[in-house]
Design an enzyme around this catalytic site. Structure first.
Site, short mmCIF file in Angstrom:
data_model
loop_
_atom_site.label_atom_id
_atom_site.label_comp_id
_atom_site.label_asym_id
_atom_site.label_seq_id
_atom_site.Cartn_x
_atom_site.Cartn_y
_atom_site.Cartn_z
N HIS A 1 19.31 -36.48 -55.88
CA HIS A 1 18.91 -35.13 -55.50
C HIS A 1 17.38 -35.04 -55.41
O HIS A 1 16.84 -34.51 -54.43
CB HIS A 1 19.45 -34.14 -56.55
CG HIS A 1 19.02 -32.73 -56.35
ND1 HIS A 1 19.88 -31.75 -55.91
CD2 HIS A 1 17.83 -32.11 -56.55
CE1 HIS A 1 19.23 -30.60 -55.84
NE2 HIS A 1 17.99 -30.79 -56.23
N HIS B 1 14.36 -34.69 -52.11
CA HIS B 1 13.17 -33.84 -51.98
C HIS B 1 11.98 -34.63 -51.45
O HIS B 1 11.23 -34.13 -50.61
CB HIS B 1 12.78 -33.22 -53.34
CG HIS B 1 13.60 -32.03 -53.72
ND1 HIS B 1 13.62 -30.87 -52.99
CD2 HIS B 1 14.42 -31.84 -54.78
CE1 HIS B 1 14.42 -30.00 -53.58
NE2 HIS B 1 14.92 -30.55 -54.66
N GLY C 1 15.40 -31.72 -63.36
CA GLY C 1 14.67 -32.62 -62.50
C GLY C 1 13.69 -31.85 -61.64
O GLY C 1 13.90 -30.68 -61.34
N LEU D 1 15.94 -25.95 -58.44
CA LEU D 1 14.89 -25.01 -58.77
C LEU D 1 14.27 -24.40 -57.51
O LEU D 1 13.71 -23.31 -57.58
CB LEU D 1 13.80 -25.69 -59.61
CG LEU D 1 14.26 -26.19 -60.98
CD1 LEU D 1 13.13 -26.93 -61.69
CD2 LEU D 1 14.76 -25.04 -61.84
#
Length: 169
Positions: A135, A139, A46, A94
């Site tokens: 998740h 962000h 993702g 990431l």
């Protein structure tokens, strides 16, 4: 298409709240394509536009083993379907490379968004896909999975990543 730089914690730009996309046009579709290329290259499952310093409400996800089930969420909105059904998942990110921590999230949600063509859709994922969507939406709201863990663990991760950034510079 291009592979874009992924911002890493504790970069303050990761704390920016993303703005709604007013029109799904060729520029947004090109962004989506670049995001998929970046995510697959990383590799990840993702990616939110905030992570590449584009503060638009755009998320790409592909939780398939073969990387052949790409999903696009533009201006996503999430509704928790079962407040009492929380599950623990080991999450990575990431933007927080090399670290995994257990986060408790609702297992059943409904998400409504626009797809790559600007068409509205809704789905009720559960399990890994539901966790991934939550998740990535965090962000877009300037939140990271490390915000769910203890301050001590978060500071340890911050210091390790800052040290890595200094040695790479």
């Amino acid at each position: 298409m291009a592979i874009l730089e992924i911002l890493e914690f504790p970069d303050p730009r990761l704390r920016t709240t993303a703005e709604d996309v007013s029109e799904v046009n060729d520029e947004i579709r090109a962004l989506v394509d670049d995001m998929f290329e970046t995510m697959y290259d990383a590799p990840g499952v993702g990616l939110a536009a905030t992570q590449i310093n584009v503060h638009k409400r755009v998320v790409v996800i592909d939780v398939s083993e073969e990387q052949d089930q790409p999903l696009v969420f533009i201006n996503p909105e999430v509704e928790v379907l079962d407040q009492d059904s929380l599950h623990d998942y080991d999450e990575g990110c990431l933007s927080v490379p090399g670290f995994y921590e257990t986060v408790s999230r609702p297992d059943r949600i409904r998400v409504t968004a626009l797809n790559r063509e600007g068409e509205s859709f809704s789905m009720e994922p559960d399990g890994l896909l539901a966790v991934c969507i939550q998740h990535e939406l965090d962000h877009l709201n300037g939140k990271l999975f490390v915000d769910y863990i203890s301050n001590m663990k978060r500071q340890r991760i911050r210091k390790k990543l800052e040290k890595q950034h200094r040695t790479q510079a």
